[in-house]
Design a protein around this motif. Structure first.
Motif, PDB file in Angstrom:
ATOM      1  N   GLN A   1      22.660  98.628   7.778  1.00 18.84           N
ATOM      2  CA  GLN A   1      23.642  97.884   8.558  1.00 18.84           C
ATOM      3  C   GLN A   1      23.354  96.387   8.479  1.00 18.84           C
TER       4      GLN A   1
ATOM      5  N   GLN B   1      25.749  93.619   6.620  1.00 23.02           N
ATOM      6  CA  GLN B   1      26.299  92.558   7.468  1.00 23.02           C
ATOM      7  C   GLN B   1      25.861  91.180   6.989  1.00 23.02           C
TER       8      GLN B   1
ATOM      9  N   ASN C   1      28.025  89.799   4.493  1.00 19.18           N
ATOM     10  CA  ASN C   1      29.405  89.678   4.984  1.00 19.18           C
ATOM     11  C   ASN C   1      30.276  90.860   4.579  1.00 19.18           C
TER      12      ASN C   1
END
Length: 74
Positions: free
Chosen positions: A17, A21, A24
Motif C-alpha cells: 500500500q 501510494q 501516486n
C-alpha cells in the motif's frame, strides 16, 4: 479496479500500500475489515486493487521490489 495481490500477510499489505501510494497509484485494500469478523485468524486474505489504467505500473513496481511471486496472474 483490478486485483493484483491477495495475501494474509498484514506486513506485506502495508508495504505494498505504501509502495503504490508513494508512486501516486491509487490503491484499495479490500476485505481489510473482515478481521473484525474473523477474529484475526487469517481466514480471509486481503486484496490489493488498483485502477486498470495503473495496472502495468503497479505490477512493475512490485516486481522491482522483489515481490513478483506475490502478483496475481490474469
Amino acid at each position: 479496479m483490478v486485483e493484483i495481490v491477495r495475501t494474509n500477510d498484514l506486513v506485506l499489505v502495508g508495504f505494498l500500500q505504501s509502495l503504490l501510494q508513494n508512486a501516486n497509484i491509487p490503491v484499495l485494500v479490500a476485505d481489510a475489515h473482515m478481521s473484525a469478523l474473523e477474529g484475526m485468524t487469517g481466514a480471509f486474505p486481503r486484496r490489493i486493487l488498483v485502477p486498470e489504467d495503473h495496472l502495468l505500473q503497479a505490477r512493475r513496481l512490485i516486481s522491482e521490489a522483489g515481490l513478483e511471486a506475490e502478483l496475481r496472474h490474469g
